[in-house]
Every structure is written in structure tokens, then in C-alpha cells.
Design a protein around this motif. Structure first.
Motif, mmCIF file in Angstrom:
data_model
loop_
_atom_site.group_PDB
_atom_site.id
_atom_site.type_symbol
_atom_site.label_atom_id
_atom_site.label_comp_id
_atom_site.label_asym_id
_atom_site.label_seq_id
_atom_site.Cartn_x
_atom_site.Cartn_y
_atom_site.Cartn_z
ATOM 1 N N ALA A 149 7.323 6.298 -39.694
ATOM 2 C CA ALA A 149 7.015 5.120 -38.899
ATOM 3 C C ALA A 149 8.224 4.712 -38.073
ATOM 4 O O ALA A 149 9.360 4.811 -38.533
ATOM 5 C CB ALA A 149 6.595 3.971 -39.803
ATOM 6 N N SER A 150 7.956 4.262 -36.878
ATOM 7 C CA SER A 150 9.031 3.784 -36.011
ATOM 8 C C SER A 150 8.541 2.589 -35.209
ATOM 9 O O SER A 150 7.341 2.333 -35.133
ATOM 10 C CB SER A 150 9.504 4.899 -35.074
ATOM 11 O OG SER A 150 8.452 5.318 -34.232
ATOM 12 N N GLY A 151 9.461 1.864 -34.635
ATOM 13 C CA GLY A 151 9.119 0.719 -33.815
ATOM 14 C C GLY A 151 9.300 -0.600 -34.512
ATOM 15 O O GLY A 151 9.402 -1.642 -33.876
ATOM 16 N N ARG A 152 9.285 -0.564 -35.841
ATOM 17 C CA ARG A 152 9.591 -1.739 -36.644
ATOM 18 C C ARG A 152 9.802 -1.277 -38.082
ATOM 19 O O ARG A 152 9.511 -0.126 -38.414
ATOM 20 C CB ARG A 152 8.475 -2.775 -36.564
ATOM 21 C CG ARG A 152 7.151 -2.337 -37.140
ATOM 22 C CD ARG A 152 6.153 -3.479 -37.148
ATOM 23 N NE ARG A 152 6.609 -4.573 -37.977
ATOM 24 C CZ ARG A 152 6.025 -5.756 -38.016
ATOM 25 N NH1 ARG A 152 4.980 -6.009 -37.272
ATOM 26 N NH2 ARG A 152 6.488 -6.717 -38.799
ATOM 27 N N THR A 153 10.248 -2.174 -38.918
ATOM 28 C CA THR A 153 10.447 -1.852 -40.323
ATOM 29 C C THR A 153 9.198 -2.229 -41.112
ATOM 30 O O THR A 153 8.690 -3.338 -40.980
ATOM 31 C CB THR A 153 11.658 -2.611 -40.887
ATOM 32 O OG1 THR A 153 12.830 -2.231 -40.166
ATOM 33 C CG2 THR A 153 11.846 -2.292 -42.364
ATOM 34 N N PHE A 154 8.740 -1.274 -41.932
ATOM 35 C CA PHE A 154 7.525 -1.493 -42.698
ATOM 36 C C PHE A 154 7.801 -1.636 -44.195
ATOM 37 O O PHE A 154 6.907 -1.437 -45.013
ATOM 38 C CB PHE A 154 6.544 -0.352 -42.462
ATOM 39 C CG PHE A 154 5.945 -0.359 -41.094
ATOM 40 C CD1 PHE A 154 6.361 0.546 -40.131
ATOM 41 C CD2 PHE A 154 4.980 -1.288 -40.749
ATOM 42 C CE1 PHE A 154 5.817 0.531 -38.856
ATOM 43 C CE2 PHE A 154 4.426 -1.310 -39.488
ATOM 44 C CZ PHE A 154 4.843 -0.393 -38.535
#
Length: 123
Positions: free
Chosen positions: A24-29
Motif C-alpha cells: 500500500a502507498s499514498g498513506r499509512t494504513f
């Protein structure tokens, strides 16, 4: 922009193993639940496994219980699905998903989706 990128699918024989990964990328999950769904031709997309934000809680659909293992690495923003003892009925496109709620039981629970990776198990 949020992106989920799956990898690790392929063509295997009955009884073989595969390990799917979803980065996942673009924010922290790290505070989100993550999960795997699959969709076979002509069928609905259904949950396979889910894991809560910390990794302490997991859920599996009955048909994969004992064969599949879901795990996550929050430092890498990645979720994995280890699939052992694969069967022809496991053949499907596998999708990674992220949800703000747990457990993840239905497509309506999901906030983001990957593009999918094909898993084909020959008999």
C-alpha cells in the motif's frame, strides 16, 4: 493518491503453495484492517481472509481455514496471504483491500482496492 499493488499470483498445480503480497502507498494504513477477497468467473467477489490493524485478530472463510494464513507488516505497509495446499476451486482473481472497520466481511466494508492478481490452480 492511495494505491494497493498485489503481486505473487500465478499458475500452480494442486497441492502447491503461493504467497501473495499487497503493498500500500499514498498513506499509512497501520490503523486500518486489511484483507483479501477473490472473484472467480461468473461469481461475486467474496472475502477470503482479513486481519485487524495490529495483526492480533484474523478471520478466514471456512473453505481456506487451515490452508491460508494472512499476515501484515505495518512498517512496510504490506499485507500477505500465504496459500498452501491449493485446490482448483481456489482459482480466482485475488484482490487486496483496506477497511476502516473489522472484521471485513463484505465488499461494502472496503475503502480501497488493488487491481487484482490471478491465481490459477490446475488439477
Amino acid at each position: 493518491q492511495v494505491q494497493l499493488v498485489e503481486s505473487g499470483g500465478g499458475l500452480v498445480q494442486t497441492g502447491d503453495s503461493l504467497r501473495l503480497s499487497c503493498a500500500a502507498s499514498g498513506r499509512t494504513f497501520s490503523t486500518y484492517a486489511m484483507g483479501w477477497f477473490r472473484q472467480a468467473p461468473g461469481e461475486e467477489r467474496k472475502v477470503v481472509a482479513a486481519i485487524n490493524w495490529s495483526g492480533a485478530r484474523t478471520y478466514y472463510v471456512d473453505s481456506v481455514e487451515g490452508r491460508f494464513t494472512i499476515s501484515r507488516d505495518n512498517a512496510r505497509n504490506t499485507v500477505y496471504l500465504q496459500m498452501n495446499s491449493l485446490k482448483p476451486e481456489d482459482t480466482a482473481v485475488y484482490y487486496c483491500t483496506v477497511s476502516s472497520r473489522y472484521p471485513i466481511m463484505d465488499v461494502r466494508d472496503c475503502d480501497y482496492w488493488g487491481q487484482g492478481t490471478q491465481v490459477t490452480v490446475s488439477s
